[in-house]
Every structure is written in structure tokens, then in C-alpha cells.
Design a protein around this motif. Sequence first.
Motif, short mmCIF file in Angstrom:
data_model
loop_
_atom_site.label_atom_id
_atom_site.label_comp_id
_atom_site.label_asym_id
_atom_site.label_seq_id
_atom_site.Cartn_x
_atom_site.Cartn_y
_atom_site.Cartn_z
N VAL A 1 -3.78 11.35 -16.40
CA VAL A 1 -2.89 10.46 -15.61
C VAL A 1 -3.46 10.26 -14.43
O VAL A 1 -3.24 8.94 -13.90
N TYR A 2 -4.21 10.93 -13.73
CA TYR A 2 -4.74 10.45 -12.35
C TYR A 2 -5.77 9.36 -12.65
O TYR A 2 -5.65 8.36 -11.94
N ASN A 3 -6.55 9.24 -13.87
CA ASN A 3 -7.54 8.07 -14.11
C ASN A 3 -6.80 6.74 -14.29
O ASN A 3 -7.10 5.73 -13.64
N VAL A 4 -5.60 7.00 -15.03
CA VAL A 4 -4.81 5.65 -15.43
C VAL A 4 -4.21 5.25 -14.28
O VAL A 4 -4.25 4.05 -13.71
N MET A 5 -3.59 6.07 -13.52
CA MET A 5 -2.79 5.62 -12.18
C MET A 5 -3.74 5.24 -11.13
O MET A 5 -3.32 4.36 -10.27
N SER A 6 -5.08 5.76 -10.93
CA SER A 6 -5.98 5.30 -9.92
C SER A 6 -6.20 3.64 -10.45
O SER A 6 -6.22 3.00 -9.62
N SER B 1 -13.20 7.57 -6.08
CA SER B 1 -13.24 8.31 -7.39
C SER B 1 -13.26 7.24 -8.61
O SER B 1 -13.73 7.38 -9.61
N PHE B 2 -12.79 6.16 -8.34
CA PHE B 2 -12.64 5.16 -9.53
C PHE B 2 -14.38 4.77 -9.73
O PHE B 2 -14.53 4.63 -11.02
N LYS B 3 -15.06 4.51 -8.69
CA LYS B 3 -16.32 4.32 -8.73
C LYS B 3 -17.02 5.32 -9.53
O LYS B 3 -17.98 4.68 -10.09
N SER B 4 -16.92 6.35 -9.10
CA SER B 4 -17.71 7.66 -9.91
C SER B 4 -17.48 7.73 -11.26
O SER B 4 -18.18 8.19 -11.96
N LEU C 1 -10.14 7.32 -1.07
CA LEU C 1 -10.46 8.24 -1.95
C LEU C 1 -10.37 7.85 -3.46
O LEU C 1 -10.99 8.09 -4.22
N LEU C 2 -9.36 6.92 -3.71
CA LEU C 2 -9.06 6.46 -4.98
C LEU C 2 -10.22 5.51 -5.48
O LEU C 2 -10.71 5.52 -6.66
N LEU C 3 -10.67 4.71 -4.43
CA LEU C 3 -11.56 3.74 -4.77
C LEU C 3 -12.94 4.44 -4.92
O LEU C 3 -13.70 4.10 -5.91
N LEU D 1 0.88 -1.25 -0.05
CA LEU D 1 -0.02 -0.05 0.06
C LEU D 1 0.82 1.24 -0.10
O LEU D 1 0.65 1.98 -0.81
N GLU D 2 1.89 1.34 0.79
CA GLU D 2 2.78 2.48 0.71
C GLU D 2 3.67 2.64 -0.37
O GLU D 2 3.64 3.96 -0.99
N LEU D 3 4.34 1.66 -0.83
CA LEU D 3 4.74 1.72 -2.31
C LEU D 3 3.80 2.28 -3.42
O LEU D 3 4.34 2.95 -4.24
N GLU D 4 2.68 1.66 -3.45
CA GLU D 4 1.69 1.98 -4.57
C GLU D 4 1.22 3.29 -4.46
O GLU D 4 1.27 4.09 -5.36
N LYS D 5 1.06 4.07 -3.13
CA LYS D 5 0.70 5.51 -2.93
C LYS D 5 1.79 6.05 -3.42
O LYS D 5 1.77 7.18 -4.00
N LYS D 6 3.19 5.82 -2.85
CA LYS D 6 4.31 6.59 -3.32
C LYS D 6 4.56 6.68 -4.97
O LYS D 6 4.56 8.00 -5.46
N ILE D 7 4.39 5.80 -5.60
CA ILE D 7 4.42 5.71 -7.09
C ILE D 7 3.09 6.55 -7.55
O ILE D 7 3.45 7.44 -8.30
N PHE D 8 1.96 6.23 -7.03
CA PHE D 8 0.87 7.06 -7.45
C PHE D 8 1.10 8.66 -7.40
O PHE D 8 1.02 9.35 -8.33
N TYR D 9 1.15 9.10 -6.31
CA TYR D 9 1.54 10.52 -5.99
C TYR D 9 2.65 11.09 -6.80
O TYR D 9 2.72 12.13 -7.33
#
Length: 170
Positions: free
Chosen positions: A116-121, A165-168, A161-163, A96-104
Motif C-alpha cells: 500500500v505504501y508503494n502504490v500510494m507513494s 523512497s520512490f527513487k530507491s 521522503l516519498l520522492l 500538497l496538503e490534501l495529497e498528504k492527508k490521503i496518503f497517510y
Amino acid sequence: YLLSSFMNNYSNLIDTIKDFEELFNKGFYNAIWNKIYKRSLIEHYFDKDISLGEDLIFNIHYLKKCNGIRYVSKSIYRYRIIKSESLSKMYRKDALELEKKIFYYMIETFQHSNLVYNVMSKSFLIHMVGQIQLMIYTDYLKSNEKKSILKNWLDDYDYKLLLSSFKSNN
């Protein structure tokens, strides 16, 4: 040249945003084996504290220095070996921490682009679902440990938050 008809040219890293989803899904940003590097542009080496996403971070640091990027969209060579003991195929307590680091890192690098936000989410959530599956089937964690880890992940603010936003968006 025959390849010129399959060649995409970008003036810099930010210019790749227009094709971000295709490039990301084809491993353009992630893989290190599919590029030719100019030694004089390498200022950042692999972060030894990261064992997931280090190739991506290295490539982004490198691509930020480039004044021109060329990408051949046609596969010229295919080489594929899937190793079951690969770090990317194992449950990781720090996932989780690594994925968040990469995402941000990617969101900031690409100046908060919605694409980029949508693809990375989507990538973040797919990787986390994979980690949940791997955790469930791992032998070295007890059931109560698995429940605790899963609860912590699902209670994480960024994950929620990501979940949502992905659902919406879908």
C-alpha cells in the motif's frame, strides 16, 4: 451466474491488500459510482472541508464497516465523460496538503502495508507532478508566486521522503 467467474470475494477491507494495486488503479477504492451501498452501514458522510479525495475517504470509512466485499473484475458498463473544469484537472493551491492527508490516511488504514505504501507513494508523486504542470500553465499566478509554491512543495519533508523512497524502489 456469468459474473461469478469474474467475482473476487474479500472478508473485509484489510483482506483487499493482496489485490491493492489492481483495485486502486481500477478505481475500486476511489470511485463512488461503481458500488452498491447498504444504507445502514453509512455512518460517515463526505467531509465538506475536502474537495479532493473525499470519495476515497468516504469509501474507506464505509468499507471498514463491511463484513464481506465482492468485486466484479470485468467491466460490465462503460461511461466516460472528461470535464476540463473538473476539480481534479485544475491547479490546487492546497494539493500538497490534501495529497498528504490521503496518503497517510490510507497507510494507517491498511496497517502500514509495504504494498500500500508503494502504490500510494507512486500515486502521490504522479498527482503532485500533475499539479506542478497545472501550476506552471495557470494564468492567474505570477512567475515569482509559481517559483515560491514549487520551492515550498519541493522543500516539504514528506514530499522529499516519498520522492527519495520512490527513487530507491525504482
